[in-house]
Design a protein around this motif. Structure first.
Motif, short mmCIF file in Angstrom:
data_model
loop_
_atom_site.label_atom_id
_atom_site.label_comp_id
_atom_site.label_asym_id
_atom_site.label_seq_id
_atom_site.Cartn_x
_atom_site.Cartn_y
_atom_site.Cartn_z
N UNK A 180 0.83 -1.21 0.00
CA UNK A 180 0.00 0.00 0.00
C UNK A 180 0.87 1.26 0.00
N UNK A 181 1.94 1.24 0.80
CA UNK A 181 2.85 2.39 0.85
C UNK A 181 3.49 2.62 -0.53
N UNK A 182 3.91 1.53 -1.16
CA UNK A 182 4.51 1.65 -2.48
C UNK A 182 3.53 2.23 -3.49
N UNK A 183 2.26 1.86 -3.39
CA UNK A 183 1.23 2.43 -4.27
C UNK A 183 1.12 3.93 -4.04
N UNK A 184 1.16 4.34 -2.78
CA UNK A 184 1.09 5.76 -2.45
C UNK A 184 2.26 6.53 -3.05
N UNK A 185 3.43 5.88 -3.12
CA UNK A 185 4.63 6.53 -3.64
C UNK A 185 4.66 6.56 -5.17
N UNK A 186 3.78 5.78 -5.80
CA UNK A 186 3.74 5.76 -7.26
C UNK A 186 4.53 4.64 -7.91
N UNK A 209 2.00 -10.24 -3.64
CA UNK A 209 1.16 -9.66 -2.58
C UNK A 209 1.23 -8.14 -2.56
N UNK A 210 2.41 -7.59 -2.79
CA UNK A 210 2.54 -6.14 -2.80
C UNK A 210 1.76 -5.54 -3.96
N UNK A 211 1.80 -6.18 -5.12
CA UNK A 211 1.04 -5.67 -6.27
C UNK A 211 -0.46 -5.79 -6.01
N UNK A 212 -0.88 -6.86 -5.36
CA UNK A 212 -2.29 -7.02 -5.02
C UNK A 212 -2.73 -5.92 -4.06
N UNK A 213 -1.94 -5.68 -3.04
CA UNK A 213 -2.27 -4.64 -2.06
C UNK A 213 -2.25 -3.25 -2.70
N UNK A 214 -1.29 -3.03 -3.60
CA UNK A 214 -1.20 -1.74 -4.29
C UNK A 214 -2.41 -1.53 -5.19
N UNK A 215 -2.85 -2.58 -5.85
CA UNK A 215 -4.03 -2.49 -6.73
C UNK A 215 -5.27 -2.14 -5.91
N UNK A 216 -5.45 -2.80 -4.79
CA UNK A 216 -6.59 -2.51 -3.91
C UNK A 216 -6.52 -1.07 -3.43
#
Length: 151
Positions: free
Chosen positions: A84-90, A133-140
């Motif tokens: 999720x943090x990585x998604x926030x960072x782009x 898992x990180x990509x799944x969490x980032x997508x959500x």
């Protein structure tokens, strides 16, 4: 919920190898980011100019993941939070591939000939699990942000 699909032998190899490289963690982190930026130059903008704190955060996160390999819920929680943090960072999907390649390359640099095919495979299985898992969490996370904008 993603389950780490590592064998007990692979978990043991990852733990022992991580313990062995702990004294050299700063060097590994430095190599990891250097290689990541070579493989995916567009990721450099996502990070601060002074990378020292980021490098320490990376190694602390890896230590937490390695330490929870046999504690499924905690393992899951750490990886989901990080995703999720990585998604926030782009961070984009393609960046994860570069990060994985950089990690394995960095481990090869640190261990040299001691980085056996079995050790490499154990780290690849771990990273593949983390990446999925990180990509799944980032997508959500991204979908949730989009939903909130539409509401």
């Amino acid at each position: 919920m993603q389950r780490c699909s590592m064998t007990p032998e692979q978990i043991d190899l990852v733990r022992k190898s991580f313990d062995a490289l702990w004294p050299f963690r700063r060097k590994l982190a430095e190599q990891f980011y250097g290689r990541s930026f070579e493989l995916a130059p567009d990721t450099r903008r996502l990070f601060p100019k002074d990378m020292e704190r980021q490098q320490l955060k990376l190694m602390d996160t890896v230590a937490a993941i390695v330490g929870t390999l046999d504690e499924r819920e905690l393992f899951q929680s750490i990886i989901s939070h990080t995703g999720r943090k990585h998604a926030d960072f782009g961070v984009q999907r393609s960046h994860f591939t570069a990060f994985g390649e950089a990690l394995i390359w960095g481990l090869q640099q640190q261990f040299g000939r001691a980085f056996t095919p079995e050790m490499e495979q154990a780290w690849i299985v771990l990273y593949d699990t983390i990446q999925t898992e990180m990509m799944r969490a980032a997508k959500i996370q991204s979908e949730d942000r989009l939903t909130h904008r539409l509401i």
